[in-house]
Design a protein around this motif. Structure first.
Motif, mmCIF file in Angstrom:
data_model
loop_
_atom_site.group_PDB
_atom_site.id
_atom_site.type_symbol
_atom_site.label_atom_id
_atom_site.label_comp_id
_atom_site.label_asym_id
_atom_site.label_seq_id
_atom_site.Cartn_x
_atom_site.Cartn_y
_atom_site.Cartn_z
ATOM 1 N N ASP A 1 0.864 -1.191 0.000
ATOM 2 C CA ASP A 1 0.000 0.000 0.000
ATOM 3 C C ASP A 1 0.892 1.229 0.000
ATOM 4 O OD1 ASP A 1 -1.927 1.936 0.223
ATOM 5 O OD2 ASP A 1 -3.120 0.842 1.711
ATOM 6 N N GLY A 2 1.005 1.828 -1.167
ATOM 7 C CA GLY A 2 1.938 2.933 -1.371
ATOM 8 C C GLY A 2 1.405 4.283 -0.947
ATOM 9 N N HIS A 3 0.262 4.304 -0.272
ATOM 10 C CA HIS A 3 -0.280 5.598 0.173
ATOM 11 C C HIS A 3 -1.265 5.339 1.298
ATOM 12 C CE1 HIS A 3 -2.341 9.652 -1.165
ATOM 13 N NE2 HIS A 3 -2.345 9.501 0.158
ATOM 14 N N CYS A 4 -0.810 5.519 2.524
ATOM 15 C CA CYS A 4 -1.722 5.420 3.668
ATOM 16 C C CYS A 4 -1.176 6.316 4.772
ATOM 17 C CB CYS A 4 -1.871 3.974 4.125
ATOM 18 S SG CYS A 4 -0.330 3.159 4.493
ATOM 19 N N HIS A 5 -2.036 6.694 5.683
ATOM 20 C CA HIS A 5 -1.656 7.621 6.753
ATOM 21 C C HIS A 5 -1.875 6.937 8.096
ATOM 22 C CE1 HIS A 5 -1.715 10.989 3.789
ATOM 23 N NE2 HIS A 5 -2.702 10.283 3.252
ATOM 24 N N PHE A 6 -0.788 6.725 8.829
ATOM 25 C CA PHE A 6 -0.877 6.182 10.188
ATOM 26 C C PHE A 6 -0.274 7.207 11.148
ATOM 27 C CE2 PHE A 6 -0.045 1.471 8.699
ATOM 28 C CZ PHE A 6 -1.300 1.420 8.113
ATOM 29 N N ILE B 1 3.444 2.231 3.143
ATOM 30 C CA ILE B 1 4.312 3.418 3.055
ATOM 31 C C ILE B 1 3.499 4.648 3.474
ATOM 32 C CG2 ILE B 1 6.061 4.621 1.710
ATOM 33 C CD1 ILE B 1 6.002 2.385 -0.324
ATOM 34 N N PRO B 2 3.484 4.946 4.773
ATOM 35 C CA PRO B 2 2.843 6.171 5.233
ATOM 36 C C PRO B 2 3.800 7.361 5.158
ATOM 37 C CG PRO B 2 3.359 4.748 7.094
ATOM 38 C CD PRO B 2 3.942 4.093 5.867
ATOM 39 N N ALA C 1 8.003 1.541 4.872
ATOM 40 C CA ALA C 1 8.936 2.595 4.466
ATOM 41 C C ALA C 1 8.240 3.922 4.737
ATOM 42 C CB ALA C 1 9.276 2.439 2.991
ATOM 43 N N PHE C 2 8.936 5.012 4.537
ATOM 44 C CA PHE C 2 8.323 6.345 4.719
ATOM 45 C C PHE C 2 8.397 7.139 3.412
ATOM 46 C CE2 PHE C 2 9.754 6.962 9.487
ATOM 47 C CZ PHE C 2 8.870 5.976 9.897
#
Ligand code: URP
Ligand code: ZN
Ligand code: ZN
Length: 473
Positions: A58-63, A93-94, A124-125
């Protein structure tokens, strides 16, 4: 004597290019064999009738992303990665967000503190740059790129993050010189603020007006401008969370001119519409995200782009704000004006099931394309391939045994995030992850969660080939 740590036997393996029957052998957390009738494993997983897929990336998520308006993301790396794992995603990757006035290094250090020892899966970030000072452009960002933070997001909207065109061009110049992937949130900030003021002056504060404040034209214009800036800086870019036809057309036009303009879309633009923001009372806030969901015709344009190759990746854009919560959607109570409602919706666990069911099962995309969009291309886009995102000898054994026939009605009580709702409540899907492995360890098996907190590792990213300018590729 067992030759492998684990053998996944009798399954149908799928990669971005092929679908074939084989056994898969794992030793030391890596895929070490793919073939017929492999020797015994200490652990045997029977995948007869099941698909064996690379774990989702998941190359775009916000945690646990800090905010500046008093709202709080409900998922940290513990609950967010748990939810991801249940949904078949084995890498996330958040974003490490820089606030104005903050050094980018400090933002990254803070985000590591938030992630350390908590994640069940590897991560990753990305960086979010909101204050591109000379120091950042000349020193900090290039150094972070060298250290494995090889992608950064640029916002063209949101008061606390938006950059002007000159700042965007400066950052794209860094991306070109140092080989990073620039991700762009393309919406025109002034158009949105003008429309918002107008709507509020007319007394229109309900959630549905969120969509009216950010119509397709707002996204179309910014998408075109982002493409033009990429042309001026001569660098590939990724336009994130594309919502509908007019933005797809801009991207298709640029790709047709030979430009490396990449595009991401998300399940919300495949199955939700603006109508979902019209739910009674404040309920529409559950679907407030930016850009907003559009209409059925725009959904069809998204599916066309997924099938034709305009899009390279599908991400969740999981942005976990609780609904009935003064730190979430109801930050100003159950009549919070639309422009105060935190943007974003949860979906890290439902990304694969929705894409599989609506895409593969309904015949809109092939199984190979599903793998490419959900795992292989995100790994390539962000410099994690071939360690992540594929089934190949030497790759991490991040694997989902997927039941392609299981029927599930999505409901929030079934999910494992820390959000009090899902925007997909009641959606019926076919296909669900059954067993999920990360580096050979079983995290989820037929409804049981067996991962240990903090086992997930931070992944420094390589410079992505996809970020190379055309002449250098
Ligand atoms: O509404 C959205 N998409 N919220 C999450 C933050 C972002 O812009 O991706
Ligand atoms: Zn965004
Ligand atoms: Zn986002």
């Amino acid at each position: 004597m067992a030759q492998f740590d684990t053998v996944i036997r009798n399954g149908t393996l799928a990669t971005a290019s092929d679908v074939f029957a084989a056994d898969l052998g794992i030793t030391g957390g890596k895929i070490v064999a793919i073939g017929a009738s492999l020797a015994a494993g200490k652990t045997e997983i029977d995948a007869r009738g099941k698909l064996v897929l690379p774990g989702g990336v998941d190359g775009h998520c916000h945690f646990d992303q800090p905010t500046s308006d008093g709202t709080v993301m409900a998922d940290d790396f513990y609950t967010g990665s748990r939810s991801a794992a249940w949904g078949g995603t084995t890498t996330v990757i958040p974003f490490a967000i820089q606030f104005k006035g903050q050094s980018l290094r400090d933002a990254v250090a803070d985000y590591h503190r938030r992630a350390n020892g908590k994640s069940f899966i590897d991560y990753a970030f990305h960086l979010i740059v909101s204050d591109p000072t000379e120091q950042l452009i000349g020193q900090d960002l290039p150094a972070l790129i060298r250290d494995g933070y090889t992608s950064f997001k640029i916002y063209m909207t949101y008061d606390d993050m938006k950059l002007n065109d000159r700042q965007v061009l400066d950052l794209l110049t860094v991306a070109r010189r140092d080989g990073a992937m620039a991700m762009i949130h393309a919406e025109n900030a002034d158009f949105i603020s003008w429309l918002t003021d107008k709507l509020l002056a007319e007394g229109h504060t309900e959630p549905r007006y969120h969509a009216a404040s950010r119509p397709m034209a707002v996204e179309r214009e910014a998408t075109h401008r982002a493409i033009t800036m990429a042309e001026l800086a001569d660098v590939p870019i990724l336009i994130v969370h594309v919502s509908g036809r007019e933005a797809v057309e801009q991207i298709h036009w640029a790709q047709g001119r030979g430009m490396k303009i990449y595009a991401e879309t998300c399940p919300q633009y495949m199955v939700l519409t603006e109508h979902d923001l019209h739910a009674p009372g404040f309920e529409g806030a559950k679907c407030i995200c930016s850009p907003p969901p559009r209409d059925k015709a725009n959904q069809a344009a998204i599916w066309d782009g997924l099938a034709s190759g305009v899009f390279q990746i599908v991400s969740s854009d999981h942005a976990p704000f609780r609904y009935a919560d003064p730190k979430g959607k109801m930050v100003r109570g159950d009549k919070t004006p639309f422009n105060w409602v935190p943007n974003g919706i949860p979906g890290v666990e439902t990304r694969l099931p929705i894409l599989f069911s609506e895409g593969v099962k309904k015949g809109r995309i092939s199984l190979q394309r599903f793998v490419e969009l959900s795992a292989t291309n995100p790994a390539k886009m962000y410099g994690l391939y071939p360690r992540k995102g594929t089934l190949a000898i030497g790759a991490d054994a991040d694997i989902v045994v997927y039941d392609p026939e299981r029927k599930v009605k999505i409901t929030n009580s079934l999910l494992h995030h820390n959000v009090d709702y899902t925007p997909y409540e009641g959606l019926e899907v076919t296909g669900w992850p059954e067993t999920v492995l990360s580096r050979g360890e079983v995290l989820v098996d037929r409804g049981h969660f067996m991962a240990s907190e903090g086992r997930g590792q931070f992944l420094p990213c390589d410079l992505p080939d996809m970020a190379k300018p055309k002449a250098a590729a």
